[in-house]
Motif scaffolding. Structure first.
Motif, PDB file in Angstrom:
ATOM      1  N   PHE A   1      37.702  37.827  24.110  1.00 11.93           N
ATOM      2  CA  PHE A   1      38.115  38.407  22.830  1.00 11.93           C
ATOM      3  C   PHE A   1      37.642  39.852  22.720  1.00 11.93           C
ATOM      4  CE2 PHE A   1      39.124  34.875  19.551  1.00 11.93           C
ATOM      5  CZ  PHE A   1      40.010  34.287  20.440  1.00 11.93           C
ATOM      6  N   ASN A   2      36.438  40.115  23.161  1.00 14.80           N
ATOM      7  CA  ASN A   2      35.904  41.471  23.112  1.00 14.80           C
ATOM      8  C   ASN A   2      36.747  42.412  23.967  1.00 14.80           C
ATOM      9  OD1 ASN A   2      33.701  42.993  21.927  1.00 14.80           O
ATOM     10  ND2 ASN A   2      33.039  43.348  24.029  1.00 14.80           N
ATOM     11  N   ARG A   3      37.134  41.933  25.118  1.00 16.92           N
ATOM     12  CA  ARG A   3      37.975  42.737  26.011  1.00 16.92           C
ATOM     13  C   ARG A   3      39.370  42.938  25.399  1.00 16.92           C
ATOM     14  NH1 ARG A   3      37.253  44.631  31.388  1.00 16.92           N
ATOM     15  NH2 ARG A   3      39.269  44.898  32.376  1.00 16.92           N
ATOM     16  N   ARG A   4      39.907  41.876  24.805  1.00 18.79           N
ATOM     17  CA  ARG A   4      41.216  41.992  24.162  1.00 18.79           C
ATOM     18  C   ARG A   4      41.190  42.952  22.983  1.00 18.79           C
ATOM     19  NH1 ARG A   4      43.112  36.017  23.009  1.00 18.79           N
ATOM     20  NH2 ARG A   4      44.345  37.144  21.476  1.00 18.79           N
ATOM     21  N   LEU A   5      40.048  43.039  22.337  1.00 14.77           N
ATOM     22  CA  LEU A   5      39.906  43.956  21.211  1.00 14.77           C
ATOM     23  C   LEU A   5      39.779  45.399  21.691  1.00 14.77           C
ATOM     24  CD1 LEU A   5      39.694  44.036  18.119  1.00 14.77           C
ATOM     25  CD2 LEU A   5      37.229  43.794  18.380  1.00 14.77           C
ATOM     26  N   GLY A   6      39.551  45.560  22.980  1.00 15.67           N
ATOM     27  CA  GLY A   6      39.428  46.903  23.528  1.00 15.67           C
ATOM     28  C   GLY A   6      38.007  47.407  23.571  1.00 15.67           C
ATOM     29  N   GLU A   7      37.038  46.482  23.542  1.00 15.17           N
ATOM     30  CA  GLU A   7      35.634  46.866  23.527  1.00 15.17           C
ATOM     31  C   GLU A   7      34.995  46.805  24.916  1.00 15.17           C
ATOM     32  OE1 GLU A   7      33.913  48.185  21.033  1.00 15.17           O
ATOM     33  OE2 GLU A   7      35.756  48.116  19.869  1.00 15.17           O
ATOM     34  N   GLN A   8      35.790  46.949  25.955  1.00 12.93           N
ATOM     35  CA  GLN A   8      35.219  46.984  27.294  1.00 12.93           C
ATOM     36  C   GLN A   8      34.756  48.400  27.609  1.00 12.93           C
ATOM     37  OE1 GLN A   8      38.437  46.300  26.720  1.00 12.93           O
ATOM     38  NE2 GLN A   8      39.730  47.577  27.972  1.00 12.93           N
ATOM     39  N   SER A   9      34.093  48.527  28.687  1.00  8.14           N
ATOM     40  CA  SER A   9      33.569  49.824  29.107  1.00  8.14           C
ATOM     41  C   SER A   9      34.717  50.801  29.353  1.00  8.14           C
ATOM     42  CB  SER A   9      32.759  49.656  30.391  1.00  8.14           C
ATOM     43  OG  SER A   9      32.398  50.906  30.905  1.00  8.14           O
ATOM     44  N   THR A  10      34.473  52.068  29.060  1.00 11.66           N
ATOM     45  CA  THR A  10      35.477  53.094  29.305  1.00 11.66           C
ATOM     46  C   THR A  10      35.449  53.554  30.761  1.00 11.66           C
ATOM     47  OG1 THR A  10      33.923  54.791  28.591  1.00 11.66           O
ATOM     48  CG2 THR A  10      35.468  53.931  26.935  1.00 11.66           C
TER      49      THR A  10
END
Length: 141
Positions: free
Chosen positions: A52-61
């Motif tokens: 969910f965190n990755r889907r929200l776009g909260e992965q590393s840049t």
């Protein structure tokens, strides 16, 4: 020692451990203990939060090949574990942002029956885990 005696000992040991865990410092851990999450359920919850965190776009840049390899391997592990709870891979691994309703549905599949998804998200927030994700999901409630 009989099985009943072993169970009573384990219950007492858990009670002692709970007195050592500072609930104001570790509210999420206390939530897991209070609601009898087993190891498989806890790992599946962590999988859902990761995705969910990755889907929200909260992965590393950082666009790193090693990071992408890690992610792909983690996804394969998650798919394997999800078989225990009949979580459909396409449902979990969609590219759309996660929703509170999805979280509730998944907690019904993987969590103990008495889990309130909102309280679970708040316990994560209070322990500074997945704060933005929790805020996002709770805002949809």
């Amino acid at each position: 020692m009989s099985i009943d005696e072993q169970l009573e000992l384990l219950k007492y040991q858990i009670k002692l451990i709970k007195t050592l865990v500072a609930s104001d410092e570790h509210p999420h851990i206390m939530f897991l203990l209070d609601h009898d999450f087993n190891e498989r359920q806890t790992r599946s919850l962590n999988d859902v939060l990761y995705i969910f965190n990755r889907r929200l776009g909260e992965q590393s840049t950082i666009n790193d090949g090693q990071l992408e390899l890690f992610h792909n391997e983690k996804i394969e592990d998650i798919k394997e574990r999800n078989k225990f709870f009949s979580v459909p891979d396409d449902f979990l691994l969609t590219e759309s942002p996660p929703t509170y309703e999805e979280f509730v549905f998944l907690m019904e599949l993987i969590g103990p029956v008495d889990v309130n998804p909102s309280y679970l998200l708040r316990s994560l927030q209070m322990q500074n885990m997945y704060v933005k994700l929790c805020e996002y999901l709770l805002s949809q409630k």
